[in-house]
Design a protein around this motif. Structure first.
Motif, short mmCIF file in Angstrom:
data_model
loop_
_atom_site.label_atom_id
_atom_site.label_comp_id
_atom_site.label_asym_id
_atom_site.label_seq_id
_atom_site.Cartn_x
_atom_site.Cartn_y
_atom_site.Cartn_z
N PHE A 220 -31.79 -22.02 -18.93
CA PHE A 220 -30.73 -22.04 -19.95
C PHE A 220 -29.89 -20.76 -19.86
CE2 PHE A 220 -29.10 -21.20 -24.24
CZ PHE A 220 -28.38 -22.37 -24.46
N VAL A 221 -30.55 -19.63 -19.61
CA VAL A 221 -29.82 -18.38 -19.43
C VAL A 221 -28.88 -18.50 -18.23
CG1 VAL A 221 -30.03 -15.94 -18.82
CG2 VAL A 221 -31.56 -16.94 -20.53
N GLY A 222 -29.39 -19.06 -17.11
CA GLY A 222 -28.54 -19.22 -15.93
C GLY A 222 -27.36 -20.13 -16.18
N SER A 223 -27.62 -21.25 -16.86
CA SER A 223 -26.54 -22.18 -17.20
C SER A 223 -25.52 -21.51 -18.10
CB SER A 223 -27.13 -23.41 -17.88
OG SER A 223 -26.12 -24.26 -18.39
N SER A 224 -25.99 -20.74 -19.07
CA SER A 224 -25.09 -20.06 -20.00
C SER A 224 -24.27 -18.98 -19.29
CB SER A 224 -25.88 -19.45 -21.15
OG SER A 224 -26.56 -20.46 -21.88
N LEU A 225 -24.90 -18.27 -18.34
CA LEU A 225 -24.16 -17.25 -17.60
C LEU A 225 -23.06 -17.88 -16.76
CD1 LEU A 225 -27.02 -14.84 -16.42
CD2 LEU A 225 -25.22 -14.37 -18.09
N LEU A 226 -23.37 -19.03 -16.14
CA LEU A 226 -22.34 -19.75 -15.38
C LEU A 226 -21.18 -20.14 -16.28
CD1 LEU A 226 -21.27 -21.17 -12.84
CD2 LEU A 226 -22.67 -23.15 -13.48
#
Length: 365
Positions: A220-226
């Motif tokens: 979720f952190v990776g998706s949010s950073l993208l």
């Protein structure tokens, strides 16, 4: 009450635990592919009255628990279950106390919670502390011990337990994430914190298994950073071209939101092989995005006026809204919100058949 113990390469503490339980409850052990070197230990457990189920190869703690749940549903229908570890961390007294708490109060699950006092290995104390804080951040629900293997479940929850994805150590955290999303009643009972020989018998691999446990949070952190990169890029480009902060923020959110929805549906909140239904989840996501957009614009303007820096205002705004977005997406946007007790009989039967089919290499003695 049935005692279920998943076990991989155990030592003599496992048959001793079976003996110490003294027939107070039937004991079912799942040998998760330990191999011939450990056959004598499992044979001793059988001599002491336990039923041993066997995986031909190691498939992980989650898979072993599911094999046990499917077996219990068929052989002991209607019986609650208490799950314990085989490495000496759970005393017979604590196992029976957790089981009794389930019988007395009737919650959806009871956790045997360690307070991590006394001599606790550093990796265990730090690992549990980090997981506890991340879990509280993600769910707004504080639990003393999110990694405990001592847990009791009523019989009505077994079909649900078979449906939650995960085959290894991450499975137990997935259970808690799903349970909090569905507002299940989780109780905690204090148990002793027992680590023998610096927990040398544990098969938990700190780096690999922590990554599995934190997968949803990390993804979720990776998706949010993208989404943040897309959102910020479009915002800056829009402001540079038009000078309109509000219009640029809306355009940026449309672009980043579309990509974020797709990534979260296909990857982050995917429930095993199943994805959330497209139209309902898209409508819920759109409603959430609209709400967050309004909050985003209000915060962005306020912080821009206060700091004079668009970048600072953007970073603080996104950080503030991050936790709320995760909670709502996991609990509402991508969740069916069904309680275990409301499952229909045909779904119960399907869950059992799927679990048994997945355990085709299982032998029971």
């Amino acid at each position: 009450m049935i005692v279920l113990i998943p076990s991989y390469e155990p030592d003599q503490r496992l048959p001793q635990l079976v003996a110490d339980l003294g027939g107070a409850s039937p004991v079912v052990i799942v040998d998760d592919g330990s191999g011939p070197d450990y056959a004598a230990i499992f044979a001793e457990c059988e001599r002491r009255g336990a039923t041993v189920l066997r995986h031909q190869v190691n498939r992980g703690k989650g898979a072993a628990l599911k094999t046990g749940f499917a077996y219990l549903a068929q052989v002991f229908p209607g019986e609650p279950v208490v799950c314990a570890d085989s490495d000496g961390q759970h005393s017979p007294v604590d196992i029976l106390r957790v089981a009794a708490a389930l019988d007395d109060s009737g919650p959806d699950m009871v956790l045997g919670a360690r307070l991590f006092t006394g001599r606790v290995p550093l990796r265990s104390k730090v690992g549990n502390g980090i997981t506890r804080q991340l879990f509280a951040l993600a769910t707004r629900r504080k639990l003393i011990d999110t990694q405990t293997g001592l847990r009791a479940y009523p019989a009505r929850l077994i079909p649900w337990l078979l449906e939650v994805p995960g085959d290894r150590f991450e499975y137990e955290l997935q259970l808690l994430l799903r349970a909090t999303a569905e507002d299940q009643d989780i109780r905690e009972v204090e148990i002793a914190t027992i680590y023998l020989d610096e927990n040398a018998s544990s098969h938990f691999r700190p780096l690999h298994d922590s990554a599995l446990i934190y997968r949803q949070l990390i993804s979720f952190v990776g998706s949010s950073l993208l989404a943040f990169v897309l959102d910020t890029s479009v915002l800056f480009a829009g402001v540079a071209l038009t000078g309109n902060v509000t219009g640029s923020a809306i355009a940026a959110r449309v672009v980043s939101g579309g990509s974020n929805y797709a990534v979260n549906r296909w990857w982050v909140f995917r429930n095993g092989s199943a994805k959330a239904p497209l139209l309902p989840s898209l409508l819920r996501y759109a409603a959430l995005a609209a709400t967050i957009l309004v909050a985003n614009i209000l915060l962005l303007h306020a912080l821009l006026a206060a700091t004079g820096s668009l970048l600072v205002a953007k970073v603080v705004t996104e950080g503030t809204l991050f936790a709320a977005s995760f909670l709502i997406q996991r609990a509402v946007v991508y969740s069916c919100k069904k309680r275990a007790g409301s499952l229909h009989d045909d779904r119960i039967g399907a869950s059992f058949r799927e679990s048994v089919d997945a355990s085709a290499d299982l032998t029971a003695k």
